[in-house]
Scaffold this motif. Structure first.
Motif, PDB file in Angstrom:
ATOM      1  N   ALA A   1       0.829  -1.208   0.000  1.00 23.55           N
ATOM      2  CA  ALA A   1       0.000   0.000   0.000  1.00 23.55           C
ATOM      3  C   ALA A   1       0.860   1.254   0.000  1.00 23.55           C
ATOM      4  CB  ALA A   1      -0.931  -0.003   1.214  1.00 23.55           C
ATOM      5  N   GLY A   2       1.980   1.218   0.719  1.00 25.99           N
ATOM      6  CA  GLY A   2       2.891   2.351   0.714  1.00 25.99           C
ATOM      7  C   GLY A   2       3.492   2.596  -0.657  1.00 25.99           C
ATOM      8  N   PHE A   3       3.847   1.513  -1.319  1.00 26.07           N
ATOM      9  CA  PHE A   3       4.427   1.628  -2.663  1.00 26.07           C
ATOM     10  C   PHE A   3       3.420   2.216  -3.644  1.00 26.07           C
ATOM     11  CE2 PHE A   3       5.509  -0.074  -6.873  1.00 26.07           C
ATOM     12  CZ  PHE A   3       6.826   0.368  -6.989  1.00 26.07           C
ATOM     13  N   THR A   4       2.187   1.731  -3.605  1.00 17.74           N
ATOM     14  CA  THR A   4       1.192   2.240  -4.547  1.00 17.74           C
ATOM     15  C   THR A   4       0.745   3.660  -4.188  1.00 17.74           C
ATOM     16  OG1 THR A   4      -0.618   1.128  -3.367  1.00 17.74           O
ATOM     17  CG2 THR A   4       0.393  -0.055  -5.214  1.00 17.74           C
ATOM     18  N   ALA A   5       0.819   4.032  -2.902  1.00 14.81           N
ATOM     19  CA  ALA A   5       0.541   5.422  -2.534  1.00 14.81           C
ATOM     20  C   ALA A   5       1.569   6.348  -3.177  1.00 14.81           C
ATOM     21  CB  ALA A   5       0.559   5.585  -1.020  1.00 14.81           C
ATOM     22  N   PHE A   6       2.813   5.905  -3.180  1.00 10.79           N
ATOM     23  CA  PHE A   6       3.871   6.672  -3.845  1.00 10.79           C
ATOM     24  C   PHE A   6       3.580   6.796  -5.340  1.00 10.79           C
ATOM     25  CE2 PHE A   6       7.860   6.918  -6.168  1.00 10.79           C
ATOM     26  CZ  PHE A   6       8.520   7.946  -5.526  1.00 10.79           C
ATOM     27  N   LEU A   7       3.177   5.687  -5.961  1.00  8.06           N
ATOM     28  CA  LEU A   7       2.810   5.725  -7.380  1.00  8.06           C
ATOM     29  C   LEU A   7       1.652   6.680  -7.624  1.00  8.06           C
ATOM     30  CD1 LEU A   7       2.985   1.968  -8.443  1.00  8.06           C
ATOM     31  CD2 LEU A   7       4.668   3.762  -8.890  1.00  8.06           C
ATOM     32  N   GLY A   8       0.674   6.668  -6.705  1.00 11.48           N
ATOM     33  CA  GLY A   8      -0.470   7.555  -6.843  1.00 11.48           C
ATOM     34  C   GLY A   8      -0.070   9.009  -6.824  1.00 11.48           C
ATOM     35  N   HIS A   9       0.887   9.366  -5.964  1.00 16.78           N
ATOM     36  CA  HIS A   9       1.349  10.751  -5.913  1.00 16.78           C
ATOM     37  C   HIS A   9       2.060  11.135  -7.211  1.00 16.78           C
ATOM     38  CE1 HIS A   9       2.901  14.524  -4.333  1.00 16.78           C
ATOM     39  NE2 HIS A   9       4.054  14.182  -4.877  1.00 16.78           N
ATOM     40  N   CYS A  10       2.911  10.250  -7.700  1.00 21.88           N
ATOM     41  CA  CYS A  10       3.691  10.555  -8.895  1.00 21.88           C
ATOM     42  C   CYS A  10       2.854  10.507 -10.170  1.00 21.88           C
ATOM     43  CB  CYS A  10       4.858   9.577  -9.020  1.00 21.88           C
ATOM     44  SG  CYS A  10       6.100   9.725  -7.722  1.00 21.88           S
ATOM     45  N   PHE A  11       1.860   9.620 -10.191  1.00 25.20           N
ATOM     46  CA  PHE A  11       1.058   9.421 -11.403  1.00 25.20           C
ATOM     47  C   PHE A  11      -0.431   9.413 -11.060  1.00 25.20           C
ATOM     48  CE2 PHE A  11       5.056   6.984 -11.662  1.00 25.20           C
ATOM     49  CZ  PHE A  11       5.693   7.689 -12.673  1.00 25.20           C
ATOM     50  N   PRO A  12      -0.978  10.552 -10.613  1.00 26.16           N
ATOM     51  CA  PRO A  12      -2.388  10.588 -10.203  1.00 26.16           C
ATOM     52  C   PRO A  12      -3.338  10.540 -11.396  1.00 26.16           C
ATOM     53  CG  PRO A  12      -1.448  12.780 -10.087  1.00 26.16           C
ATOM     54  CD  PRO A  12      -0.313  11.848 -10.429  1.00 26.16           C
ATOM     55  N   VAL A  13      -4.306   9.668 -11.312  1.00 24.32           N
ATOM     56  CA  VAL A  13      -5.258   9.510 -12.420  1.00 24.32           C
ATOM     57  C   VAL A  13      -6.036  10.800 -12.654  1.00 24.32           C
ATOM     58  CG1 VAL A  13      -7.070   8.582 -10.910  1.00 24.32           C
ATOM     59  CG2 VAL A  13      -7.091   8.028 -13.353  1.00 24.32           C
ATOM     60  N   TRP A  14      -6.275  11.570 -11.588  1.00 22.41           N
ATOM     61  CA  TRP A  14      -7.078  12.798 -11.688  1.00 22.41           C
ATOM     62  C   TRP A  14      -6.383  13.883 -12.505  1.00 22.41           C
ATOM     63  CZ3 TRP A  14     -10.595  10.054  -9.517  1.00 22.41           C
ATOM     64  CH2 TRP A  14     -10.312   9.280  -8.389  1.00 22.41           C
ATOM     65  N   LEU A  15      -5.061  13.815 -12.615  1.00 25.86           N
ATOM     66  CA  LEU A  15      -4.302  14.868 -13.300  1.00 25.86           C
ATOM     67  C   LEU A  15      -3.607  14.335 -14.545  1.00 25.86           C
ATOM     68  CD1 LEU A  15      -2.674  16.620 -10.195  1.00 25.86           C
ATOM     69  CD2 LEU A  15      -4.852  17.119 -11.311  1.00 25.86           C
ATOM     70  N   GLY A  16      -4.220  13.324 -15.166  1.00 25.32           N
ATOM     71  CA  GLY A  16      -3.622  12.768 -16.374  1.00 25.32           C
ATOM     72  C   GLY A  16      -2.299  12.079 -16.116  1.00 25.32           C
ATOM     73  N   PHE A  17      -2.138  11.547 -14.899  1.00 28.81           N
ATOM     74  CA  PHE A  17      -0.927  10.814 -14.488  1.00 28.81           C
ATOM     75  C   PHE A  17       0.314  11.708 -14.440  1.00 28.81           C
ATOM     76  CE2 PHE A  17      -3.807   7.783 -16.545  1.00 28.81           C
ATOM     77  CZ  PHE A  17      -4.053   6.929 -15.467  1.00 28.81           C
ATOM     78  N   LYS A  18       0.094  13.020 -14.255  1.00 23.01           N
ATOM     79  CA  LYS A  18       1.204  13.961 -14.137  1.00 23.01           C
ATOM     80  C   LYS A  18       1.201  14.537 -12.714  1.00 23.01           C
ATOM     81  CE  LYS A  18       1.029  15.193 -19.040  1.00 23.01           C
ATOM     82  NZ  LYS A  18       0.815  16.290 -20.025  1.00 23.01           N
ATOM     83  N   GLY A  19       1.998  13.948 -11.838  1.00 16.67           N
ATOM     84  CA  GLY A  19       1.997  14.347 -10.434  1.00 16.67           C
ATOM     85  C   GLY A  19       3.327  14.888  -9.971  1.00 16.67           C
ATOM     86  N   GLY A  20       3.604  14.699  -8.678  1.00 15.49           N
ATOM     87  CA  GLY A  20       4.830  15.213  -8.092  1.00 15.49           C
ATOM     88  C   GLY A  20       5.980  14.240  -8.214  1.00 15.49           C
ATOM     89  N   LYS A  21       7.088  14.601  -7.580  1.00 12.88           N
ATOM     90  CA  LYS A  21       8.280  13.762  -7.652  1.00 12.88           C
ATOM     91  C   LYS A  21       8.374  12.773  -6.495  1.00 12.88           C
ATOM     92  CE  LYS A  21      10.762  17.112 -10.434  1.00 12.88           C
ATOM     93  NZ  LYS A  21      11.909  18.035 -10.539  1.00 12.88           N
ATOM     94  N   GLY A  22       7.506  12.930  -5.507  1.00  7.51           N
ATOM     95  CA  GLY A  22       7.324  11.879  -4.521  1.00  7.51           C
ATOM     96  C   GLY A  22       8.193  11.901  -3.293  1.00  7.51           C
ATOM     97  N   VAL A  23       8.984  12.949  -3.071  1.00 10.55           N
ATOM     98  CA  VAL A  23       9.939  12.917  -1.966  1.00 10.55           C
ATOM     99  C   VAL A  23       9.232  12.908  -0.609  1.00 10.55           C
ATOM    100  CG1 VAL A  23      11.893  14.070  -0.877  1.00 10.55           C
ATOM    101  CG2 VAL A  23      11.697  14.035  -3.367  1.00 10.55           C
ATOM    102  N   ALA A  24       8.266  13.799  -0.417  1.00 13.87           N
ATOM    103  CA  ALA A  24       7.556  13.844   0.863  1.00 13.87           C
ATOM    104  C   ALA A  24       6.791  12.552   1.105  1.00 13.87           C
ATOM    105  CB  ALA A  24       6.604  15.042   0.899  1.00 13.87           C
ATOM    106  N   THR A  25       6.144  12.029   0.072  1.00 13.54           N
ATOM    107  CA  THR A  25       5.401  10.775   0.205  1.00 13.54           C
ATOM    108  C   THR A  25       6.352   9.625   0.501  1.00 13.54           C
ATOM    109  OG1 THR A  25       3.770  11.633  -1.353  1.00 13.54           O
ATOM    110  CG2 THR A  25       3.701   9.277  -0.900  1.00 13.54           C
ATOM    111  N   PHE A  26       7.497   9.613  -0.129  1.00 20.51           N
ATOM    112  CA  PHE A  26       8.553   8.627   0.122  1.00 20.51           C
ATOM    113  C   PHE A  26       8.951   8.626   1.596  1.00 20.51           C
ATOM    114  CE2 PHE A  26      13.261   8.544   0.536  1.00 20.51           C
ATOM    115  CZ  PHE A  26      13.500   7.197   0.279  1.00 20.51           C
ATOM    116  N   LEU A  27       9.187   9.813   2.146  1.00 25.92           N
ATOM    117  CA  LEU A  27       9.582   9.904   3.549  1.00 25.92           C
ATOM    118  C   LEU A  27       8.446   9.481   4.475  1.00 25.92           C
ATOM    119  CD1 LEU A  27      11.567  13.266   3.449  1.00 25.92           C
ATOM    120  CD2 LEU A  27      12.508  10.946   3.562  1.00 25.92           C
TER     121      LEU A  27
END
Length: 201
Positions: free
Chosen positions: A91-117
């Motif tokens: 679940a943690g791994f896919t949460a990171f994927l969700g931040h980086c590639f959010p379906v709501w924004l055309g899979f264009k998200g952040g770089k994931g550092v805060a979510t990673f931490l």
């Protein structure tokens, strides 16, 4: 709705829940709510805390940092409480994927550092603390946010091994590889000596 009881079904369910939780674009939602415009039209166009700071609002940037880290931690903690530690890592791994590639924004998200931490802090807090301290030490010494993120990501699997959490090391390695990919442009600027320093435009 039928109850999901098979291991594969449970894994799929938590993978999806983790992704959906991670895909909430807090940076975009906060900047819009505060009347700061669309963060995707500012600076790098990223929805993370570093780019939110370019709006001039330290409050919005800090809130984005905490919420982006919090959603990663929440995915891990919820899955651990309801489905067990192995599912929590997924679940943690896919949460990171969700931040980086959010379906709501055309899979264009952040770089994931805060979510990673956030994911690491929830998965194994000593590993997460070590990664956070690595980021802080690098950022304080070299004043380059992206470099601090890259160093923290690369060293996180090592901290996990040294702290006796090999299962978290595997997760950290996967996340670190994705962070390196997401920072391709930053790496190119670092090699060229043109990456901006913290506090400078």
């Amino acid at each position: 709705m039928p109850e999901i009881t098979t291991p594969a079904g449970l894994l799929l369910l938590w993978a999806l829940l983790g992704y959906l939780l991670g895909s909430v674009p807090f940076g975009l939602l906060l900047t819009r709510a505060l009347g700061l415009g669309d963060v995707r039209a500012i600076g790098s166009g990223n929805i993370g805390a570093t780019n939110v700071l370019r709006t001039g609002s330290k409050t919005a940037a800090a809130a984005t940092l905490l919420l982006d880290g919090g959603k990663g931690a929440a995915a891990v903690l919820l899955a651990r409480a309801l489905a067990g530690p192995d599912v929590a890592l997924l679940a943690g791994f896919t949460a990171f994927l969700g931040h980086c590639f959010p379906v709501w924004l055309g899979f264009k998200g952040g770089k994931g550092v805060a979510t990673f931490l956030g994911v690491l802090l929830a998965a194994a807090w000593p590993v997460g603390v070590a990664a956070c301290l690595t980021w802080l030490a690098t950022a304080a010494g070299l004043r380059i946010s992206s470099l601090a993120a890259l160093v923290a990501a690369v060293l996180a699997p090592l901290w996990a091994v040294l702290l006796g959490r090999p299962e978290v090391a595997a997760l950290a390695l996967g996340l670190a590889l994705l962070i390196l990919i997401r920072h391709r442009a930053n790496i190119a600027r670092l090699l060229a000596g043109t990456e901006p320093r913290i506090g400078r435009r």
